[in-house]
Structure formats: structure tokens, C-alpha cells
Design an enzyme around this catalytic site. Structure first.
Site, PDB file in Angstrom:
ATOM      1  N   HIS A 181      77.408  -5.577 -38.610  1.00 18.12           N
ATOM      2  CA  HIS A 181      76.504  -4.815 -38.185  1.00 18.12           C
ATOM      3  C   HIS A 181      75.840  -4.157 -39.518  1.00 18.12           C
ATOM      4  CE1 HIS A 181      74.355  -1.520 -36.589  1.00 18.12           C
ATOM      5  NE2 HIS A 181      74.075  -2.192 -35.496  1.00 18.12           N
ATOM      6  N   GLU A 211      72.320  -4.470 -40.854  1.00 21.87           N
ATOM      7  CA  GLU A 211      71.747  -3.320 -41.301  1.00 21.87           C
ATOM      8  C   GLU A 211      72.129  -2.581 -42.560  1.00 21.87           C
ATOM      9  OE1 GLU A 211      71.562  -0.330 -38.006  1.00 21.87           O
ATOM     10  OE2 GLU A 211      70.881  -2.080 -36.570  1.00 21.87           O
ATOM     11  N   HIS A 243      72.616  -8.203 -31.062  1.00 22.55           N
ATOM     12  CA  HIS A 243      72.659  -8.529 -32.229  1.00 22.55           C
ATOM     13  C   HIS A 243      72.852  -9.881 -32.302  1.00 22.55           C
ATOM     14  CE1 HIS A 243      71.365  -4.690 -34.120  1.00 22.55           C
ATOM     15  NE2 HIS A 243      72.463  -4.146 -33.647  1.00 22.55           N
TER      16      HIS A 243
HETATM   17 CO    CO Z   1      72.698  -2.042 -33.993  1.00 26.62          CO
END
Ligand code: CO
Length: 294
Positions: A181, A211, A243
Site C-alpha cells: 500500500h 502510495e 487496490h
Molecule cells: Co488505499
């Protein structure tokens, strides 16, 4: 001998008054009632929820004397599930208030988070605040367990598990790319540590994050140097939710990792399975929970 004789009438007194005598001079008036609260970010996809529910089931089996409950931190997901499935999943604070009201005295909060980032810190603040409440509305004990990656040993353990799980997808011409993530939080550094642990078990293992750092481009730079042409994408997330299905594996979305790698000439396939679906990964969480309870 003299000491024992002196203690005996005291013990008898406690026994008569109905107060438990716990030994070593420790006297507890309340019966110890243990509870485990598993805390996840949550997922709105019913097919992905299995990963979290399996961990809850296994915690129940590992701690048969404890009450095991589940909470989600994402309000968006909680509200969506309530609206669409009429299924109520509490926030950690709600779940803990209920455990307190139900008379539990010792509470072990086990997050399913991968890194000790922002979400983990938010949960830690709730636990710390409740631990500071004495008396009627407090717990005798409330503690927070470690996330999946809390130290170097955890990174090495996870890398070994991933090698056992995906080793057959590696080869002279084949690599596995993990999608984490990522976070603006300083704990994002765990992803760099994880990338190095993965590299240690195979020079065909690569890691990028959606991210944070390393980014997709950072990951691609390493991948290109390896000279492989076939890639398997795997989510490094507890559940294979939004995701994994969209940012990673959606072939119709030109921005997905799958499409971008294909565009670069790779043959790509994707695994839609969260880490939580791997029994060895769940065992790692249970190890952290055991350390907390013991
Ligand atoms: Co997220």
C-alpha cells in the site's frame, strides 16, 4: 514454616469472604475475563472478507477461553456494509466500550495492519486512552499487539513465507512483483526493509507501493535490470480488495500495474489473494497475539 502459618489465616479469611486469593500477595476482587479484539481496516468486498474472518476464527481456536471480536477502522467501509448487507461491524472504540460493558477485564487488541503507520497509531491512541481509565469504567489491562511487520525478524519471516508460496513462479525469465500500500508515515520505511528481505530470498522478487516508496517506477527500474520477461503480480496487502483488483490487476484500466507492465512488453498475470488468505501469514499475526497475551 512460620511464614506459612502466618499466611494461612489470611488465606482463610479471603476464602471466607469470597475474594480470590491469587498467591504472591496479589489479591484480585474481580474474576479475570479475557477478550481479544481483532482490528482491521476492513473491506467492502464480501469475497475478500474471508481473509479477515479466517484470522478471527483462528484466534478463537488459539484462545478458547477468551472472547474474540472484530472491529473495522474504516467508517466508509463500515457504513457501506451496513447499508448493503445490513451487517454491523463496530469501530474499535465501540467494540471496546461494549467489551467493557460486558464485563471483560483483560483486553488484547490485535491489529491486522502491515506496518505501524498512521492507522496503527490512531488505534494505539485509543488503547492508551482507555488504559488510563481507572475504576468502574476501565479495564484492568488493555494492550496493543504488533502489526505484521514490527521488526527485522518479521520481514524475514514474511519473505520466507512468500518464497514458499510463490517460489514456483520464479525462474530465469520470471519474476514476482509485490504491490504494497505505502504511506506518507515514517513507518513506510518498512516497505524498503521488506524489499531488501525479499531480495535476500530471491533476486526475482520485487516490491513497489501504490502510495509510498518504493513507487511503481522505482520497482520497474529494478525489474528492468533483471532482464525477465514474465511477471506475476501479487498484492502485499491483507485483503485483495480495491487496490489489488483495480490498481494492480484491472486489464481494462491503462493505469493499472498489469496494463503498464504489458505496455512495457512483459507477459503479466496476477494473483488476486490477500496475505490474510495465507495460513502462514495468519500464523505470524497469531504469534504476535500470543506474545501479547503471554
Ligand atoms: Co488505499
Amino acid at each position: 514454616m512460620k511464614k506459612l502459618l502466618l499466611l494461612l489465616p489470611v488465606a482463610a479469611l479471603f476464602a471466607l469472604s469470597g475474594v480470590a486469593f491469587a498467591g504472591q500477595g496479589e489479591v484480585s476482587e474481580k474474576e479475570v475475563r479475557r477478550a481479544v479484539l481483532v482490528v482491521s481496516f476492513g473491506t467492502s468486498m464480501p469475497e475478500a472478507r474471508h481473509a479477515i474472518d479466517s484470522l478471527v476464527d483462528e484466534a478463537r481456536r488459539a484462545f478458547p477461553d477468551a472472547e474474540v471480536r472484530l472491529a473495522y477502522t474504516s467508517n466508509i467501509i463500515r457504513r457501506k456494509i451496513l447499508k448493503e448487507e445490513n451487517l454491523f461491524i463496530p469501530t474499535p472504540l465501540e467494540a471496546l466500550a461494549k467489551l467493557q460493558d460486558d464485563g471483560f477485564t483483560h483486553v488484547y487488541v490485535q491489529p491486522t495492519h502491515i506496518i505501524p503507520g498512521e492507522e496503527y497509531e490512531d488505534l494505539g491512541r485509543v488503547v492508551t486512552a482507555l488504559a488510563s481509565i481507572p475504576g468502574k469504567f476501565g479495564f484492568e489491562k488493555i494492550v496493543l499487539g504488533a502489526p505484521l511487520l514490527a521488526d527485522e525478524g518479521d520481514c524475514a519471516d514474511l519473505a520466507a513465507i512468500l518464497h514458499r508460496t510463490y517460489g514456483d513462479r520464479l525462474g530465469k525469465d520470471r519474476a514476482v512483483v509485490f504491490m504494497g500500500h505505502g504511506s506518507p508515515h515514517s513507518a513506510n520505511a518498512f516497505y524498503s526493509q521488506m524489499a531488501l528481505c525479499l531480495e535476500k530470498v530471491s533476486d526475482r522478487f520485487f516490491l513497489g507501493t501504490v502510495e509510498g516508496f518504493p513507487s511503481f517506477d522505482d520497482m520497474v527500474r529494478h525489474l528492468e535490470k533483471s532482464g525477465v520477461r514474465r511477471v506475476t503480480l501479487v498484492p502485499l496487502m491483507i485483503v485483495a480488495g480495491d487496490h489489488a483488483r483495480n490498481d494492480m490487476a484491472d486489464g481494462d484500466d491503462p493505469e493499472s500495474w498489469l496494463s503498464q507492465l504489458k505496455e512495457k512488453g512483459y507477459r503479466v498475470d496476477a494473483v488476486i489473494s490477500g496475505l490474510g488468505e495465507n495460513s502462514e501469514v495468519r500464523a505470524l499475526f497469531l504469534k504476535h497475539l500470543k506474545a501479547l497475551v503471554d
